[in-house]
Design a protein around this motif. Structure first.
Motif, PDB file in Angstrom:
ATOM      1  N   ASP A  30       5.269   8.296  72.888  1.00  0.00           N
ATOM      2  CA  ASP A  30       3.753   7.707  72.926  1.00  0.00           C
ATOM      3  C   ASP A  30       3.013   8.110  71.732  1.00  0.00           C
ATOM      4  N   GLY A  31       3.798   8.643  70.697  1.00  0.00           N
ATOM      5  CA  GLY A  31       3.132   8.750  69.485  1.00  0.00           C
ATOM      6  C   GLY A  31       2.022   9.941  69.334  1.00  0.00           C
ATOM      7  N   ALA A  32       2.049  10.829  70.451  1.00  0.00           N
ATOM      8  CA  ALA A  32       1.253  11.773  70.379  1.00  0.00           C
ATOM      9  C   ALA A  32       1.542  12.859  69.460  1.00  0.00           C
ATOM     10  N   LYS A  33       0.428  13.522  68.687  1.00  0.00           N
ATOM     11  CA  LYS A  33       0.823  14.672  67.566  1.00  0.00           C
ATOM     12  C   LYS A  33       0.743  15.865  68.353  1.00  0.00           C
ATOM     13  N   LEU A  34       1.896  16.521  68.132  1.00  0.00           N
ATOM     14  CA  LEU A  34       1.949  17.835  68.918  1.00  0.00           C
ATOM     15  C   LEU A  34       1.506  18.960  67.938  1.00  0.00           C
ATOM     16  N   GLY A  35       1.449  18.822  66.881  1.00  0.00           N
ATOM     17  CA  GLY A  35       1.559  20.024  66.131  1.00  0.00           C
ATOM     18  C   GLY A  35       1.599  19.552  64.325  1.00  0.00           C
ATOM     19  N   GLU A  36       1.116  20.759  63.675  1.00  0.00           N
ATOM     20  CA  GLU A  36       1.574  20.464  62.305  1.00  0.00           C
ATOM     21  C   GLU A  36       2.429  21.674  61.661  1.00  0.00           C
ATOM     22  N   VAL A  37       3.591  21.278  60.775  1.00  0.00           N
ATOM     23  CA  VAL A  37       4.423  22.357  60.417  1.00  0.00           C
ATOM     24  C   VAL A  37       4.628  21.958  58.859  1.00  0.00           C
ATOM     25  N   GLY A  38       5.400  23.351  58.336  1.00  0.00           N
ATOM     26  CA  GLY A  38       5.761  23.422  57.096  1.00  0.00           C
ATOM     27  C   GLY A  38       6.977  22.577  56.574  1.00  0.00           C
ATOM     28  N   PRO A  39       7.250  22.205  55.375  1.00  0.00           N
ATOM     29  CA  PRO A  39       8.317  21.336  55.139  1.00  0.00           C
ATOM     30  C   PRO A  39       9.617  21.880  55.435  1.00  0.00           C
ATOM     31  N   LYS A  40       9.707  23.090  55.500  1.00  0.00           N
ATOM     32  CA  LYS A  40      11.116  23.447  56.024  1.00  0.00           C
ATOM     33  C   LYS A  40      11.343  23.414  57.661  1.00  0.00           C
ATOM     34  N   TYR A  41      10.413  23.023  58.271  1.00  0.00           N
ATOM     35  CA  TYR A  41      10.465  23.324  59.723  1.00  0.00           C
ATOM     36  C   TYR A  41      11.661  22.149  60.174  1.00  0.00           C
ATOM     37  N   LYS A  42      12.656  22.523  60.996  1.00  0.00           N
ATOM     38  CA  LYS A  42      13.597  21.892  61.797  1.00  0.00           C
ATOM     39  C   LYS A  42      13.154  21.674  63.415  1.00  0.00           C
ATOM     40  N   PRO A  43      12.543  20.347  63.760  1.00  0.00           N
ATOM     41  CA  PRO A  43      12.442  20.020  65.227  1.00  0.00           C
ATOM     42  C   PRO A  43      13.581  20.578  65.943  1.00  0.00           C
ATOM     43  N   LEU A  44      13.316  21.122  67.083  1.00  0.00           N
ATOM     44  CA  LEU A  44      14.159  21.532  68.363  1.00  0.00           C
ATOM     45  C   LEU A  44      14.182  20.371  69.426  1.00  0.00           C
ATOM     46  N   GLN A  45      15.095  19.344  69.645  1.00  0.00           N
ATOM     47  CA  GLN A  45      14.718  18.430  70.736  1.00  0.00           C
ATOM     48  C   GLN A  45      15.038  19.019  72.049  1.00  0.00           C
ATOM     49  N   ASN A  46      14.209  18.490  73.010  1.00  0.00           N
ATOM     50  CA  ASN A  46      14.365  19.051  74.274  1.00  0.00           C
ATOM     51  C   ASN A  46      15.564  19.100  74.976  1.00  0.00           C
ATOM     52  N   ARG A  47      16.319  18.057  74.728  1.00  0.00           N
ATOM     53  CA  ARG A  47      17.998  18.045  74.977  1.00  0.00           C
ATOM     54  C   ARG A  47      18.714  19.258  74.526  1.00  0.00           C
ATOM     55  N   GLU A  48      18.354  19.486  73.269  1.00  0.00           N
ATOM     56  CA  GLU A  48      18.985  20.623  72.602  1.00  0.00           C
ATOM     57  C   GLU A  48      18.832  21.922  73.079  1.00  0.00           C
ATOM     58  N   ALA A  49      17.473  22.000  73.615  1.00  0.00           N
ATOM     59  CA  ALA A  49      16.964  23.378  74.160  1.00  0.00           C
ATOM     60  C   ALA A  49      17.848  23.332  75.568  1.00  0.00           C
ATOM     61  N   PHE A  50      17.900  22.537  76.446  1.00  0.00           N
ATOM     62  CA  PHE A  50      18.465  22.443  77.548  1.00  0.00           C
ATOM     63  C   PHE A  50      19.993  22.894  77.598  1.00  0.00           C
ATOM     64  N   GLU A  51      20.811  22.112  76.466  1.00  0.00           N
ATOM     65  CA  GLU A  51      21.943  22.325  76.374  1.00  0.00           C
ATOM     66  C   GLU A  51      22.453  23.759  75.627  1.00  0.00           C
ATOM     67  N   ALA A  52      21.540  24.618  75.337  1.00  0.00           N
ATOM     68  CA  ALA A  52      21.818  25.768  74.923  1.00  0.00           C
ATOM     69  C   ALA A  52      22.137  26.755  76.328  1.00  0.00           C
ATOM     70  N   PHE A  53      21.865  26.175  77.480  1.00  0.00           N
ATOM     71  CA  PHE A  53      22.332  27.053  78.728  1.00  0.00           C
ATOM     72  C   PHE A  53      23.313  26.486  79.319  1.00  0.00           C
ATOM     73  N   GLN A  54      23.897  25.342  78.616  1.00  0.00           N
ATOM     74  CA  GLN A  54      25.199  24.495  79.313  1.00  0.00           C
ATOM     75  C   GLN A  54      26.395  25.760  79.348  1.00  0.00           C
ATOM     76  N   PRO A  55      26.688  26.673  78.393  1.00  0.00           N
ATOM     77  CA  PRO A  55      27.670  27.406  78.641  1.00  0.00           C
ATOM     78  C   PRO A  55      27.699  28.368  79.792  1.00  0.00           C
ATOM     79  N   PHE A  56      26.401  28.630  80.025  1.00  0.00           N
ATOM     80  CA  PHE A  56      26.145  29.503  81.121  1.00  0.00           C
ATOM     81  C   PHE A  56      26.290  28.906  82.536  1.00  0.00           C
ATOM     82  N   LEU A  57      25.954  27.535  82.374  1.00  0.00           N
ATOM     83  CA  LEU A  57      25.872  26.641  83.665  1.00  0.00           C
ATOM     84  C   LEU A  57      27.466  26.183  84.175  1.00  0.00           C
ATOM     85  N   ASP A  58      28.384  26.209  83.018  1.00  0.00           N
ATOM     86  CA  ASP A  58      29.746  25.739  82.890  1.00  0.00           C
ATOM     87  C   ASP A  58      30.610  26.847  83.667  1.00  0.00           C
ATOM     88  N   THR A  59      30.146  28.004  83.196  1.00  0.00           N
ATOM     89  CA  THR A  59      31.009  29.116  83.649  1.00  0.00           C
ATOM     90  C   THR A  59      30.470  29.702  85.156  1.00  0.00           C
TER      91      THR A  59
END
Length: 353
Positions: A65-94
Motif C-alpha cells: 500500500d506504499g505506507a511509510k513504516l519508518g526511517e533507517v540508516g544506510p546500512k539497515y537490512k530489512p527483515l521481511q515478515n516471511r523471513e521472521a516466521f521462517e526462523a521458527f520453522q526448525p522448531f516447528l519441523d522437530t
C-alpha cells in the motif's frame, strides 16, 4: 483494531487485550502469515532532502500500500515478515514448538511472532497448579534503532504474565541482532544458541520456587515497591538506577483501576509512592492466581502482583503494553522485579500457607 494493534492472530483463548483473529488450532507458517495480516513485504527507498538531493537515511515502505513504516540508516537490512516466521520453522519441523500469536503494531512498523514450546511446563507451586510455560519471541521494528529481538520468554499460565528469566544469566536475555549484514543468516544460527538458553529456565524456575517459599513481611512491601519502581536499593536506600522513575507513579491524576482507592489530587513524590504501593498491595492479595494456597502471601505473589500492575493497569491503554513489554524495556523490568525480590526474600521468613 486499535491505533496500536494493526493486525494479529492468536491460538486458543481470546488474549487479555481482546484483539485479533482466532485460530482453532496451531497454524502453519503460511496460515499464520495470512491470519496475522502479515502477508506483505517492505523495501528501502531513498529519501529526498528539501533541496532535491538524496538523503543519507532511507525510508522503509510497505510495498502493498506504499505506507511509510519508518526511517533507517544506510546500512539497515530489512527483515521481511516471511523471513521472521521462517526462523521458527526448525522448531516447528522437530515438533518442539507451535505458533501461538503474531501481528503488527503502529501501522506495521513493529512486528512480533510468539511460539509456545511443547513439553512439560515448569511447575512452581504444585498444590496451586501454578505453572510457567516457555515461549520463543521474535520482535523487531522497521525503524532506526530497532534491532531484532529473539529469545525465550517465560509466561505464567494463570495470568499470562510475562516474567523475568534467570538472574544475571546472559543466555536468558533476549538476543539482539542488528539490522545489518546477514540478518537471516544470524537467525538461522539461533536454534544452537537457544539450546543453551533453554537450560537457564530451570534456574529461573528454582528462583520462582524460592520466592514461593518465603513470606512477605508488612514492613518490606513498601520498601520493595520503592526499590523496584523508584530505583532505590533495598540494601542501603541509595538509587540503584534502572528503576521505572515516573512510570510507577504515572497513574495518579489519571483513571484509577476498578476497585482502587482514588489517586492523590496533588501527586507529590511521597503520595505517588504510597498510592502505587496500595495498588501493588491490592494485586499482591487479590491478583490473578495470587489467592491460591501456596502462593498467597509469598514473594512469588508480590512479584506477580507488581508484574500484573505493569502488564494490565499501568499506562493509557492495553495495546501500548504490548509495545512496552515485547519491544521496549519489558524483559529488563521483569528481571529487575525478580532480582530485587530475591534480595528481600533471602532474609524473609518461610511462607506459612
Amino acid at each position: 483494531m486499535s491505533d496500536e494493534v494493526e493486525s494479529m492472530m492468536y491460538v486458543g483463548e481470546t488474549p487479555w487485550h481482546g484483539l485479533g483473529v482466532s485460530c482453532e488450532s496451531a497454524p502453519t507458517v503460511e496460515e499464520a502469515i495470512k491470519k496475522s495480516g502479515l502477508d506483505w513485504e517492505v523495501e528501502a527507498r531513498h529519501l529526498i532532502t528539501h533541496t532535491g538531493e538524496k538523503a543519507r537515511h532511507r525510508g522503509i515502505y510497505r510495498t502493498s500500500d506504499g505506507a511509510k513504516l519508518g526511517e533507517v540508516g544506510p546500512k539497515y537490512k530489512p527483515l521481511q515478515n516471511r523471513e521472521a516466521f521462517e526462523a521458527f520453522q526448525p522448531f516447528l519441523d522437530t515438533g518442539k514448538a507451535v505458533l501461538e500469536t503474531a501481528g503488527s503494531l503502529r501501522g506495521g512498523s513493529l512486528i512480533w511472532v510468539l511460539a509456545r514450546l511443547l513439553g512439560d511446563p515448569l511447575t512452581i507451586v504444585p498444590k496451586a497448579d501454578d505453572i510457567v510455560r516457555k515461549f520463543i519471541l521474535l520482535a523487531h521494528g522497521h525503524q532506526q534503532g530497532r534491532s531484532v529481538k529473539w529469545g525465550f520468554v517465560p509466561i505464567r499460565v494463570v495470568c499470562a504474565n510475562t516474567l523475568g528469566a534467570a538472574l544475571s544469566a546472559e543466555a536468558s536475555r533476549l538476543l539482539r541482532i542488528p539490522h545489518k549484514g546477514d540478518v537471516v543468516g544470524a537467525l538461522k544460527r539461533m536454534p544452537e544458541i537457544m539450546n543453551l538458553a533453554d537450560q537457564t529456565f530451570e534456574v529461573s524456575a528454582e528462583q520462582y520456587r524460592f520466592l514461593a517459599s518465603k513470606g512477605v513481611r508488612e514492613k518490606d512491601l513498601l520498601k520493595y515497591v520503592r526499590a523496584a519502581f523508584a530505583g532505590g536499593d533495598p540494601d542501603d536506600g541509595s538509587d540503584e538506577g534502572g528503576g521505572l522513575g515516573g512510570e510507577g507513579g504515572a497513574a495518579p491524576g489519571g483513571d484509577a483501576p476498578p476497585g482502587a482507592p482514588p489517586a492523590p489530587l496533588i501527586p507529590s513524590a511521597e503520595a505517588k509512592r504510597y498510592w502505587l504501593g496500595e495498588q501493588i498491595r491490592r494485586l499482591f492479595e487479590t491478583g490473578r492466581g495470587n489467592d491460591r494456597p501456596g502462593v498467597r502471601g509469598t514473594w512469588w505473589a508480590l512479584v506477580n502482583g507488581a508484574n500484573e500492575y505493569l502488564g494490565y493497569e499501568m499506562g493509557k491503554n492495553q495495546e501500548r503494553r504490548l509495545d512496552s513489554f515485547w519491544f521496549a524495556r519489558g524483559a529488563r523490568i521483569n528481571q529487575r522485579l525478580v532480582r530485587i525480590a530475591l534480595r528481600f526474600a533471602k532474609n524473609a521468613p518461610s511462607a506459612s500457607n
